[in-house]
Design an enzyme around this catalytic site. Sequence first.
Site, PDB file in Angstrom:
ATOM      1  N   GLU A 142       0.790  -1.088   0.154  1.00 34.99           N
ATOM      2  CA  GLU A 142       0.026   0.037  -0.038  1.00 34.99           C
ATOM      3  C   GLU A 142       0.996   1.446   0.079  1.00 34.99           C
ATOM      4  O   GLU A 142       1.977   1.434   0.486  1.00 34.99           O
ATOM      5  CB  GLU A 142      -0.652   0.083   1.166  1.00 34.99           C
ATOM      6  N   HIS A 152      -2.024  -7.928  15.672  1.00 37.40           N
ATOM      7  CA  HIS A 152      -1.222  -7.948  14.559  1.00 37.40           C
ATOM      8  C   HIS A 152      -1.961  -7.522  13.249  1.00 37.40           C
ATOM      9  O   HIS A 152      -1.722  -7.326  12.094  1.00 37.40           O
ATOM     10  CB  HIS A 152      -0.459  -9.205  14.014  1.00 37.40           C
ATOM     11  N   GLY A 206      -8.197  -9.261  12.205  1.00 41.39           N
ATOM     12  CA  GLY A 206      -8.605 -10.574  12.633  1.00 41.39           C
ATOM     13  C   GLY A 206      -9.856 -10.840  11.994  1.00 41.39           C
ATOM     14  O   GLY A 206     -10.985 -10.044  12.114  1.00 41.39           O
TER      15      GLY A 206
END
Length: 395
Positions: A161, A323, A326
Amino acid sequence: MERLSDKLLNWASILDDETRRQAERAASLDIVDPHVALMPDAHLGKGATVGSVLPTRRAIIPAAVGVDIGCGMIAVRTPWSVDEVRGRGPLAPLRGDIERAVPLSAGRYNKKLTETARRRVAELEATAEELGDRVLHSVTTTAPNWALQLGSLGSGNHFVEVTADEQDRVWLFLHSGSRGVGNKIAQKHIAIARERARRDGLDLPDRDLAWLDEGTPEFDRYIAELRWAQHFALLNREEMMDRVADALARHMRADATPRLEQVNCHHNFTQHERHFGEELWVSRKGAIQAEKGQAGLIPGSMGTASYVVAGLGNAESLNSSPHGAGRVYSRSKARRTFTRAQLEESMRGIEWRHSDAFLDEIPAAYKDVDVVMADAADLVEVRHTLRQLVNVKGD
């Protein structure tokens, strides 16, 4: 934080029953000490829960690291603003340059090595020699084309990105891991652990929770190949970032893209750490290390915000944080539930490759990243919030 049991702590306000039961099975193992920490993005995984931190005494569960060893993120802050980047012309050609520079999708690799990739391959060969135990021979036997995989993205939730922070400063951001070679290394050692459990008659709540005992040849071989694959993943992200930075430099008609800040972190990995006075193997599967002040990256889903964070050193979480967002919908269920029109709406204002291939990556298939970050308030502090300008993914 919610204490679900003496050996299971939970930071996820969105937690389905099946994921909880899976985490409880892992926490029930005698080798787990002191507890499993469920991150805000926790969801069902293979053997071990994605979004979990699993500390073990004198043993490692290969499935608790997962099959994408060393998967993680890298982000670079550039000197340019959104207006400067947009002022150089449409973003579609920039996306096209990135897609040509970085091999996308599962099973797609480089046809030849770049000069920077050759240097990194040499570094990986040297790393294998340092680790010993015939690591390079084993890796080459497992994946003969491993060198050509360096600098490739993959598919699923992996992405590249171009983003902008709250001050309209442009960042480059990407997510990937150890590609096919890491997958094959992981599958091999998961199978070895299962066979060892069968041979020794271990009564496991899930066969993918089979472990390798410290001090055995099987453990030593796994640790050596794991460390090599983790380094491969780190260098893989660096190689791709070089290519993405070159693409942006061409867009800006500059010689190079200066890097004012860079963060590169794993979220599927194991390392030896000390917690609560004990030496432990800490496996983070879908979690980043978040020591106090440690820089980290937490991406949202396709079309939502990502975050540059600093760890708060929360001891009960074993110095960890989520992280990403989810999943709440499996890939197949997401394809049955959502439409291309909904995906188009969620990506409004972002330059991306319009395709039904990404329907299972629609933001609605993931947890609300704002909820995840609120749940993580005692794990990390947000340094920058990034919004997407360009999104690149593999089919």
